[in-house]
Write a protein that holds these residues in place. Sequence first.
Motif, PDB file in Angstrom:
ATOM      1  N   LYS A  89      93.650  23.057 -17.035  1.00 16.63           N
ATOM      2  CA  LYS A  89      92.272  24.048 -16.126  1.00 16.63           C
ATOM      3  C   LYS A  89      91.648  22.801 -15.206  1.00 16.63           C
ATOM      4  N   THR A  90      91.228  23.748 -14.228  1.00 11.88           N
ATOM      5  CA  THR A  90      90.371  22.579 -13.414  1.00 11.88           C
ATOM      6  C   THR A  90      89.008  22.818 -14.083  1.00 11.88           C
ATOM      7  N   ILE A  91      87.841  22.541 -13.409  1.00 14.60           N
ATOM      8  CA  ILE A  91      86.057  23.025 -13.635  1.00 14.60           C
ATOM      9  C   ILE A  91      85.927  23.827 -13.165  1.00 14.60           C
ATOM     10  N   GLN A  92      86.682  24.443 -11.816  1.00 16.08           N
ATOM     11  CA  GLN A  92      86.254  25.820 -11.927  1.00 16.08           C
ATOM     12  C   GLN A  92      86.765  27.039 -12.291  1.00 16.08           C
ATOM     13  N   GLU A  93      88.294  26.650 -12.783  1.00 21.86           N
ATOM     14  CA  GLU A  93      89.096  27.638 -13.087  1.00 21.86           C
ATOM     15  C   GLU A  93      88.559  28.316 -14.934  1.00 21.86           C
ATOM     16  N   ARG A  94      87.359  27.130 -15.713  1.00 26.27           N
ATOM     17  CA  ARG A  94      86.670  26.825 -16.443  1.00 26.27           C
ATOM     18  C   ARG A  94      85.653  28.075 -16.730  1.00 26.27           C
ATOM     19  N   ILE A  95      84.758  27.735 -15.424  1.00 28.02           N
ATOM     20  CA  ILE A  95      83.409  28.912 -15.604  1.00 28.02           C
ATOM     21  C   ILE A  95      84.213  30.061 -15.268  1.00 28.02           C
ATOM     22  N   GLN A  96      85.119  30.195 -14.153  1.00 22.41           N
ATOM     23  CA  GLN A  96      85.549  31.059 -13.925  1.00 22.41           C
ATOM     24  C   GLN A  96      86.003  32.244 -15.344  1.00 22.41           C
ATOM     25  N   THR A  97      86.814  31.325 -15.953  1.00 22.21           N
ATOM     26  CA  THR A  97      87.083  32.050 -16.803  1.00 22.21           C
ATOM     27  C   THR A  97      85.633  32.253 -18.398  1.00 22.21           C
ATOM     28  N   ALA A  98      84.923  31.060 -18.447  1.00 23.76           N
ATOM     29  CA  ALA A  98      83.602  31.632 -18.783  1.00 23.76           C
ATOM     30  C   ALA A  98      82.596  32.269 -18.723  1.00 23.76           C
ATOM     31  N   ALA A  99      82.830  32.711 -17.464  1.00 28.97           N
ATOM     32  CA  ALA A  99      82.332  33.897 -16.376  1.00 28.97           C
ATOM     33  C   ALA A  99      82.832  35.145 -16.751  1.00 28.97           C
TER      34      ALA A  99
ATOM     35  N   SER B 112      81.322  27.467 -20.472  1.00 32.82           N
ATOM     36  CA  SER B 112      82.137  25.764 -19.683  1.00 32.82           C
ATOM     37  C   SER B 112      82.828  25.061 -20.192  1.00 32.82           C
ATOM     38  N   GLY B 113      81.540  24.700 -20.359  1.00 31.07           N
ATOM     39  CA  GLY B 113      81.543  23.060 -20.910  1.00 31.07           C
ATOM     40  C   GLY B 113      80.931  22.148 -19.999  1.00 31.07           C
ATOM     41  N   VAL B 114      80.187  22.729 -19.441  1.00 31.64           N
ATOM     42  CA  VAL B 114      79.599  22.026 -17.995  1.00 31.64           C
ATOM     43  C   VAL B 114      78.306  22.158 -17.918  1.00 31.64           C
ATOM     44  N   SER B 115      77.504  20.827 -17.378  1.00 31.85           N
ATOM     45  CA  SER B 115      76.452  20.909 -16.450  1.00 31.85           C
ATOM     46  C   SER B 115      75.760  22.329 -15.984  1.00 31.85           C
TER      47      SER B 115
END
Length: 111
Positions: free
Chosen positions: A5-15, A36-39
Amino acid sequence: MEQKKTIQERIQTAAIEEFLKKGLDAASMESIAKLSGVSKRTLYKYFSNKDSIFDSIITLLLNAFSESEHLQYSDNSSIEAQIENIIKIKIELITNEDYIKMTKLVLSELL
Protein backbone atom coordinates in the motif's frame (compact mmCIF):
# COMPACT_ATOMS: atom_id res chain seq x y z
CA MET A 1 0.68 -11.80 -3.37
CA GLU A 2 -0.70 -8.65 -1.75
CA GLN A 3 0.29 -5.31 -3.24
CA LYS A 4 2.21 -2.93 -1.01
CA LYS A 5 0.00 0.00 0.00
CA THR A 6 1.06 3.56 -0.64
CA ILE A 7 1.36 5.97 2.28
CA GLN A 8 -1.93 7.58 1.30
CA GLU A 9 -3.67 4.18 1.21
CA ARG A 10 -2.21 3.26 4.62
CA ILE A 11 -3.51 6.52 6.04
CA GLN A 12 -6.96 5.96 4.55
CA THR A 13 -7.09 2.38 5.87
CA ALA A 14 -6.05 3.53 9.35
CA ALA A 15 -8.58 6.36 9.24
CA ILE A 16 -11.38 3.97 8.33
CA GLU A 17 -10.52 1.82 11.34
CA GLU A 18 -10.26 4.85 13.62
CA PHE A 19 -13.48 6.42 12.34
CA LEU A 20 -15.36 3.12 12.70
CA LYS A 21 -14.10 2.66 16.25
CA LYS A 22 -14.47 6.24 17.55
CA GLY A 23 -16.55 8.12 15.01
CA LEU A 24 -15.33 11.04 12.93
CA ASP A 25 -15.64 13.63 15.69
CA ALA A 26 -13.77 11.66 18.36
CA ALA A 27 -11.02 10.35 16.07
CA SER A 28 -7.73 12.19 16.13
CA MET A 29 -5.08 12.87 13.54
CA GLU A 30 -2.51 11.62 16.05
CA SER A 31 -4.25 8.23 16.36
CA ILE A 32 -4.57 7.96 12.59
CA ALA A 33 -0.87 8.71 12.21
CA LYS A 34 0.05 6.02 14.76
CA LEU A 35 -2.26 3.42 13.20
CA SER A 36 -0.91 4.10 9.73
CA GLY A 37 2.72 4.03 10.87
CA VAL A 38 3.53 7.53 9.68
CA SER A 39 4.53 10.70 11.50
CA LYS A 40 1.99 13.45 12.04
CA ARG A 41 4.07 15.62 9.70
CA THR A 42 3.73 13.02 6.95
CA LEU A 43 0.02 12.68 7.65
CA TYR A 44 -0.49 16.43 7.25
CA LYS A 45 1.53 16.34 4.03
CA TYR A 46 -1.21 14.16 2.53
CA PHE A 47 -4.31 15.41 4.35
CA SER A 48 -4.99 18.78 5.98
CA ASN A 49 -7.55 17.40 8.48
CA LYS A 50 -9.92 14.53 9.30
CA ASP A 51 -12.55 15.89 6.95
CA SER A 52 -10.17 15.75 4.01
CA ILE A 53 -9.38 12.11 4.83
CA PHE A 54 -13.11 11.35 5.10
CA ASP A 55 -13.72 13.09 1.75
CA SER A 56 -10.99 10.97 0.15
CA ILE A 57 -12.64 7.82 1.53
CA ILE A 58 -15.98 8.85 0.01
CA THR A 59 -14.22 9.45 -3.29
CA LEU A 60 -12.64 5.97 -3.11
CA LEU A 61 -16.04 4.46 -2.43
CA LEU A 62 -17.69 6.25 -5.34
CA ASN A 63 -14.83 5.46 -7.70
CA ALA A 64 -14.89 1.79 -6.77
CA PHE A 65 -18.60 1.54 -7.43
CA SER A 66 -18.50 3.40 -10.74
CA GLU A 67 -15.45 1.58 -12.16
CA SER A 68 -17.59 -0.81 -14.16
CA GLU A 69 -19.77 2.00 -15.54
CA HIS A 70 -17.42 2.37 -18.50
CA LEU A 71 -18.24 -1.12 -19.77
CA GLN A 72 -19.74 -1.12 -23.22
CA TYR A 73 -21.74 -3.59 -25.22
CA SER A 74 -19.64 -5.86 -27.41
CA ASP A 75 -20.81 -7.79 -30.47
CA ASN A 76 -18.06 -10.34 -29.77
CA SER A 77 -19.76 -11.70 -26.65
CA SER A 78 -23.29 -12.71 -25.80
CA ILE A 79 -25.44 -10.30 -23.83
CA GLU A 80 -25.83 -12.98 -21.14
CA ALA A 81 -22.05 -13.29 -20.74
CA GLN A 82 -21.69 -9.52 -20.55
CA ILE A 83 -24.41 -9.20 -17.91
CA GLU A 84 -22.88 -12.06 -15.93
CA ASN A 85 -19.53 -10.26 -16.05
CA ILE A 86 -21.07 -7.01 -14.77
CA ILE A 87 -22.84 -8.86 -11.94
CA LYS A 88 -19.62 -10.67 -11.04
CA ILE A 89 -17.71 -7.37 -10.86
CA LYS A 90 -20.40 -5.77 -8.66
CA ILE A 91 -20.59 -8.79 -6.33
CA GLU A 92 -16.80 -8.85 -5.94
CA LEU A 93 -16.92 -5.17 -5.09
CA ILE A 94 -19.73 -5.23 -2.54
CA THR A 95 -18.32 -8.30 -0.78
CA ASN A 96 -14.80 -6.87 -0.57
CA GLU A 97 -13.85 -6.30 3.09
CA ASP A 98 -12.39 -2.83 2.47
CA TYR A 99 -15.47 -1.75 0.52
CA ILE A 100 -17.76 -2.98 3.30
CA LYS A 101 -15.75 -1.05 5.91
CA MET A 102 -15.86 2.13 3.82
CA THR A 103 -19.60 1.75 3.31
CA LYS A 104 -20.22 1.22 7.03
CA LEU A 105 -18.15 4.26 7.84
CA VAL A 106 -19.87 6.57 5.37
CA LEU A 107 -23.35 5.37 6.31
CA SER A 108 -22.69 5.69 10.04
CA GLU A 109 -21.41 9.24 9.62
CA LEU A 110 -24.32 10.23 7.39
CA LEU A 111 -26.85 8.90 9.91
